[in-house]
Design an enzyme around this catalytic site. Structure first.
Site, PDB file in Angstrom:
ATOM      1  N   GLU A 134      22.177 -40.621  12.548  1.00  0.00           N
ATOM      2  CA  GLU A 134      23.721 -40.664  12.602  1.00  0.00           C
ATOM      3  C   GLU A 134      23.811 -40.770  14.370  1.00  0.00           C
ATOM      4  O   GLU A 134      22.326 -39.814  14.663  1.00  0.00           O
ATOM      5  CB  GLU A 134      23.864 -39.781  11.973  1.00  0.00           C
ATOM      6  CG  GLU A 134      24.554 -39.883  10.804  1.00  0.00           C
ATOM      7  CD  GLU A 134      25.187 -38.663   9.627  1.00  0.00           C
ATOM      8  OE1 GLU A 134      25.050 -38.167   8.912  1.00  0.00           O
ATOM      9  OE2 GLU A 134      25.159 -37.407  10.820  1.00  0.00           O
ATOM     10  N   HIS A 159      24.102 -31.447  12.217  1.00  0.00           N
ATOM     11  CA  HIS A 159      24.627 -31.896  10.790  1.00  0.00           C
ATOM     12  C   HIS A 159      23.570 -31.562  10.242  1.00  0.00           C
ATOM     13  O   HIS A 159      23.030 -32.336   9.608  1.00  0.00           O
ATOM     14  CB  HIS A 159      25.375 -33.107  11.130  1.00  0.00           C
ATOM     15  CG  HIS A 159      25.701 -33.646   9.490  1.00  0.00           C
ATOM     16  ND1 HIS A 159      26.100 -34.781   9.237  1.00  0.00           N
ATOM     17  CD2 HIS A 159      26.132 -32.724   8.482  1.00  0.00           C
ATOM     18  CE1 HIS A 159      26.402 -35.194   7.772  1.00  0.00           C
ATOM     19  NE2 HIS A 159      26.683 -33.689   7.687  1.00  0.00           N
TER      20      HIS A 159
END
Length: 284
Positions: free
Chosen positions: A100, A156
């Protein structure tokens, strides 16, 4: 009746003026943000409407190896003016083949990027790194707000390691302070800081929660999820006296775009399973 309408109009105008005289920042986990989502006209339109609320927006779960979706997003954000938004994007991050990126989009007429760096959390191939997706830290200049410079630390967190990763944000905070001689630091993102991932028993061992410098703006009672779950996964934490004083009281909250746009749960979940969390800073 006419006086009441006039008063209502004046209050609405005052609210718009207050918004114009402030800086709004958000963190938004857009589930599996990539080419498929940006190729869907309905979903991309709502994403652009949501992000257009903000002067700085941190986007997480960016699954876009060639930055095609990021390019489409910027084109749509800048449809009326090519300088509406600029961006900073990290390299693909993750311990496995699943990667990501962190993406910041921001209004260059409001803020500018002074510096950025990827936090060194240890040797990933050796298996002793701290984060699944180490923070890519950005330092902003904000001439028109009460706090003139501040850093944003994104995270995250991996759900299975959420408590440990949130605790390790304390080390990132110390690193940012030392690197940039800066106290005013905002830590934000999908920390997975609730429900079964971070429970009541975890908090006492999390330095970011227990140490005096930090204010947690999104409470444990908040719901940052779109579905029927009630979890405060997404958080905003601020440190530094200038930044803390610059926060508009009660401005930090999830933005329930499902209710705001009158969407079905199915459509809302197609956009993301998370609401953005947002906060507003006072103008000087």
């Amino acid at each position: 009746m006419r006086a009441a309408r006039l008063m209502g109009a004046l209050l609405a105008l005052a609210g718009l003026l207050q918004l114009a005289l402030s800086l709004r920042i958000a963190a938004f986990n857009i589930r599996t943000f990539g080419e498929t989502k940006m190729s869907n006209a309905t979903l991309s339109n709502y994403i652009v409407r949501i992000l257009s609320r903000y002067d700085i927006a941190l986007i997480q779960e960016v699954r876009d190896s060639h930055l095609t979706a990021v390019g489409k997003l910027l084109n749509e954000l800048n449809q009326d003016d090519p300088n509406n938004y600029h961006h900073v994007v990290s390299e693909p991050l993750g311990r496995s083949t699943y990667k990501e990126r962190y993406l910041f989009v921001f209004r260059p007429d409001q803020v500018s990027v002074l510096d950025s760096y990827l936090y060194d959390d240890g040797c990933e191939p050796c298996g002793n790194d701290t984060f699944n997706r180490e923070p890519s830290v950005v330092k902003f200049s904000s001439p028109s707000t009460q706090v003139k410079e501040f850093a944003i630390v994104p995270l995250h967190a991996a759900p299975s390691d959420a408590a440990a990763e949130i605790d390790s944000l304390y080390d990132v905070y110390l690193n940012v302070r030392q690197k940039w001689d800066l106290e005013d630091i905002m830590l934000m993102g999908d920390f997975n800081a609730g429900c079964s991932y971070v429970t009541t028993s975890h908090w006492s061992s999390i330095r970011l929660r227990e140490s005096p410098p930090f204010q947690w703006l999104i409470p444990d009672t908040a719901d940052t999820t779109v579905s029927s779950t009630h979890c405060a996964y997404d958080r905003i934490v601020v440190a530094g006296p200038l930044l803390q004083r610059a926060v508009v009281p009660d401005s930090a909250a999830p933005f329930d775009f499902q209710a705001a746009f009158g969407l079905s749960e199915q459509t809302a979940l197609a956009i993301s399973d998370h609401y953005p969390v947002e906060v507003t800073l006072k103008r000087a």
